[in-house]
Write a protein that holds these residues in place. Structure first.
Motif, PDB file in Angstrom:
ATOM      1  N   ARG A 211       0.835  -1.214   0.000  1.00 19.52           N
ATOM      2  CA  ARG A 211       0.000   0.000   0.000  1.00 19.52           C
ATOM      3  C   ARG A 211       0.865   1.257   0.000  1.00 19.52           C
TER       4      ARG A 211
ATOM      5  N   GLY B 108      -4.781   2.995  -7.946  1.00 21.57           N
ATOM      6  CA  GLY B 108      -5.991   3.430  -7.246  1.00 21.57           C
ATOM      7  C   GLY B 108      -6.918   2.267  -6.923  1.00 21.57           C
ATOM      8  N   ARG B 109      -7.097   1.361  -7.878  1.00 20.38           N
ATOM      9  CA  ARG B 109      -7.940   0.178  -7.630  1.00 20.38           C
ATOM     10  C   ARG B 109      -7.331  -0.704  -6.546  1.00 20.38           C
TER      11      ARG B 109
ATOM     12  N   GLN C 259     -12.101  -2.315   6.025  1.00 16.96           N
ATOM     13  CA  GLN C 259     -13.430  -1.802   6.320  1.00 16.96           C
ATOM     14  C   GLN C 259     -13.474  -1.374   7.779  1.00 16.96           C
TER      15      GLN C 259
ATOM     16  N   ARG D 138      -4.556   4.205 -12.609  1.00 14.92           N
ATOM     17  CA  ARG D 138      -5.832   3.583 -12.257  1.00 14.92           C
ATOM     18  C   ARG D 138      -5.630   2.267 -11.522  1.00 14.92           C
TER      19      ARG D 138
ATOM     20  N   LEU E 168      -5.434   0.287  -4.025  1.00 12.09           N
ATOM     21  CA  LEU E 168      -5.652   0.943  -2.738  1.00 12.09           C
ATOM     22  C   LEU E 168      -7.105   0.815  -2.290  1.00 12.09           C
ATOM     23  N   THR E 169      -8.029   0.926  -3.214  1.00 12.27           N
ATOM     24  CA  THR E 169      -9.445   0.761  -2.879  1.00 12.27           C
ATOM     25  C   THR E 169      -9.737  -0.673  -2.458  1.00 12.27           C
ATOM     26  N   ARG E 170      -9.189  -1.609  -3.181  1.00  9.06           N
ATOM     27  CA  ARG E 170      -9.434  -3.029  -2.919  1.00  9.06           C
ATOM     28  C   ARG E 170      -8.845  -3.476  -1.580  1.00  9.06           C
ATOM     29  N   THR E 171      -7.746  -2.879  -1.167  1.00  9.67           N
ATOM     30  CA  THR E 171      -7.065  -3.325   0.054  1.00  9.67           C
ATOM     31  C   THR E 171      -7.367  -2.462   1.274  1.00  9.67           C
ATOM     32  N   THR E 172      -8.279  -1.543   1.155  1.00 10.62           N
ATOM     33  CA  THR E 172      -8.650  -0.703   2.294  1.00 10.62           C
ATOM     34  C   THR E 172      -9.421  -1.542   3.297  1.00 10.62           C
TER      35      THR E 172
ATOM     36  N   ARG F  40       1.374   6.200  -7.118  1.00  6.85           N
ATOM     37  CA  ARG F  40       0.245   7.014  -7.582  1.00  6.85           C
ATOM     38  C   ARG F  40       0.578   8.502  -7.521  1.00  6.85           C
TER      39      ARG F  40
END
Length: 146
Positions: free
Chosen positions: A58, A123-124, A132, A120, A126-130, A65
């Protein structure tokens, strides 16, 4: 164009740079080349992300990025360097240097497409590994085996 460039530079300094504040340390610098390759493949989505290396991956994705965002900021200016010569080719059509510039514009467009793709992908990743967020009042528990 000058206004867009100025606005982009201000946006970069106010929003992108603070979000990726990492000092002088490059995350991937201390890794072996095979480890770097594996981290880049995780970011690109070619292999699944490994939980034990997620923090490093990350961090590398954030740094990547940020660098790609800066390249995308200056991408419109690159075309302006070669475009006048390419237009000269369209008008005259007989100058060898103008053909070289037309090829350079084509390669530049292809290069920008790769930068956009990598931006992109990061970004995907980072979004996928955030993680919850947990509901209020619950604490994180250690995974099994730790």
């Amino acid at each position: 164009m000058v206004a867009v460039l100025t606005g982009g530079l201000i946006y970069n300094s106010k929003h992108v740079v603070p979000a990726a504040k990492y000092g002088n340390v490059v995350v991937l610098l201390s890794l072996e080349s095979e480890e770097r390759k594996q981290i880049r493949q995780q970011i690109a989505g070619k292999i699944p992300a490994e939980r034990e290396h997620l923090a490093v991956a990350r961090g590398a994705a954030v740094q990547m990025r940020k660098g790609l965002a800066t390249q995308l900021l200056f991408a419109p200016l690159y075309r302006l360097v070669f475009l006048p010569q390419a237009l000269r080719l369209a008008i005259r059509g007989d100058d060898l240097f103008a053909w070289f510039m037309l090829i350079a514009v084509g390669l530049l467009v292809i290069g920008i497409a790769f930068v956009v793709r990598d931006f992109r992908r990061a970004g995907r990743f980072l979004t996928r590994t955030t993680e919850q967020p947990l509901p209020r009042g619950q604490a994180h528990t250690a995974p099994e085996g730790l």
